[in-house]
Design an enzyme around this catalytic site. Sequence first.
Site, PDB file in Angstrom:
ATOM      1  N   CYS A 133     -20.216  43.811  56.200  1.00 54.54           N
ATOM      2  CA  CYS A 133     -21.066  42.803  56.829  1.00 54.54           C
ATOM      3  C   CYS A 133     -22.160  43.463  57.673  1.00 54.54           C
ATOM      4  O   CYS A 133     -23.056  44.088  57.133  1.00 54.54           O
ATOM      5  CB  CYS A 133     -20.191  41.836  57.633  1.00 54.54           C
ATOM      6  SG  CYS A 133     -20.995  40.247  57.891  1.00 54.54           S
ATOM      7  N   HIS A 150     -15.767  39.993  53.886  1.00 61.81           N
ATOM      8  CA  HIS A 150     -14.739  40.510  54.797  1.00 61.81           C
ATOM      9  C   HIS A 150     -13.369  40.585  54.124  1.00 61.81           C
ATOM     10  O   HIS A 150     -12.588  39.644  54.237  1.00 61.81           O
ATOM     11  CB  HIS A 150     -14.615  39.571  56.004  1.00 61.81           C
ATOM     12  CG  HIS A 150     -15.754  39.673  56.960  1.00 61.81           C
ATOM     13  ND1 HIS A 150     -15.781  40.587  57.977  1.00 61.81           N
ATOM     14  CD2 HIS A 150     -16.899  38.960  57.049  1.00 61.81           C
ATOM     15  CE1 HIS A 150     -16.894  40.442  58.671  1.00 61.81           C
ATOM     16  NE2 HIS A 150     -17.605  39.464  58.130  1.00 61.81           N
TER      17      HIS A 150
END
Length: 352
Positions: A166, A279
């Site tokens: 991310c 994630h």
Amino acid sequence: MGTFPVRLLACSKQKPTVQMASPHLLPFLPLLLLLAPSSAATGVIQLPSARACAAPPDPAVYDRPVIGIVSHPGDGASGKISNGTATSYIAASYVKFIESAGARVIPLIYNEPEERLLEKLSLVNGVLFTGGSQKSGIYFETIKKVFQYVVDKNDAGVILPLFAQCLGFELISMIVSKDNNILESFSASNQASTLQFPNYSSLEGSVFERFHPDLIKKLSTSCLVMQNHKYGISPKRLRENGALSSFFRILTTSPDENGEVYVSTVQAQKYPITCTQWHPEKAIFEWGKPMIPHSEDAVQVTQNFANYFVSQARKSPNRPPADKVLDNLIYNYSPTFSGKTSKSFDEVYIFS
Ligand SMILES: *[C@@H]1O[C@H](CO)[C@@H](O)[C@H](O)[C@H]1NC(C)=O
Ligand SMILES: *[C@@H]1O[C@H](CO)[C@@H](O)[C@H](O)[C@H]1NC(C)=O
């Protein structure tokens, strides 16, 4: 040095022979046991020697890898745990993700003195950059330093893998392109998404090589991965940027809430560096947001990623001294349960 075969007394109601030895023979018992021919030792089970069970030592594989995770400014709970300006955190989900694949974690606290950072880097076999929001200041400078350290080590032939998620991926895109405005806006906050595979031949030698073909198929049709970001980079922009396209190859893309497509997984062409916009750690270790997929398939995706990353770390030739590792492990800190007051993370390690 010879090793003696291990002999165990069989489990039986019969009194063990050891207890029947007369007291004056006791000092010689070890010798007697050794001399006793195994054929005559009724009720004695011969186990293979310990050596037979030990894996042949492979100097290229290290089974005690340690991963450094860079902490992020703040407390990960909107100030509900700590408002200190020097406070930083690591969500425990990243730590558990690493632990689940057979490695331990050393926190690389982003605002520690540089010599401490370098000392800790000398103890690790891999590095993880977490998600977050900070794209400037000391944090960005630390990420740049650690990224350069990883690149330099690998350039010198010393394998040191990096997994960036991310924000970590976004920062590496900025560093590699030397353009702090390289990112584009996307609507992917708290969204489960698919992974699309634009080029199956690019998966060779990547994390996806260990995925069962059925799971690859499911990833492309079901929302098995968790996204939580406002920025990203489109395949077009990545390909058109010479520095980025020579550094990375695109493994997957994903559509945001408006169908806009961004790059969701990349692999460095020449380095053991993998980045995800999504994630993997959340599917198993975070429960605060309702969109996080927790299905068996989603969990397998996470496990494959963790196993892949730690398998790369096992190839690192670094053999840090055990006592120094113990002194720096994240177990010197205790995680705080933040899931009742904040939806961001269930547990966080706080450094202040
Ligand atoms: C941090 O500051 C916020 C806003 O002023 C406040 O609501 C919160 O209680 C503070 N947190 C702590 C741990 O003191
Ligand atoms: C697909 O990936 C392979 C391996 O990385 C590469 O050689 C090839 O050029 C790629 N094809 C396209 C259309 O991008």
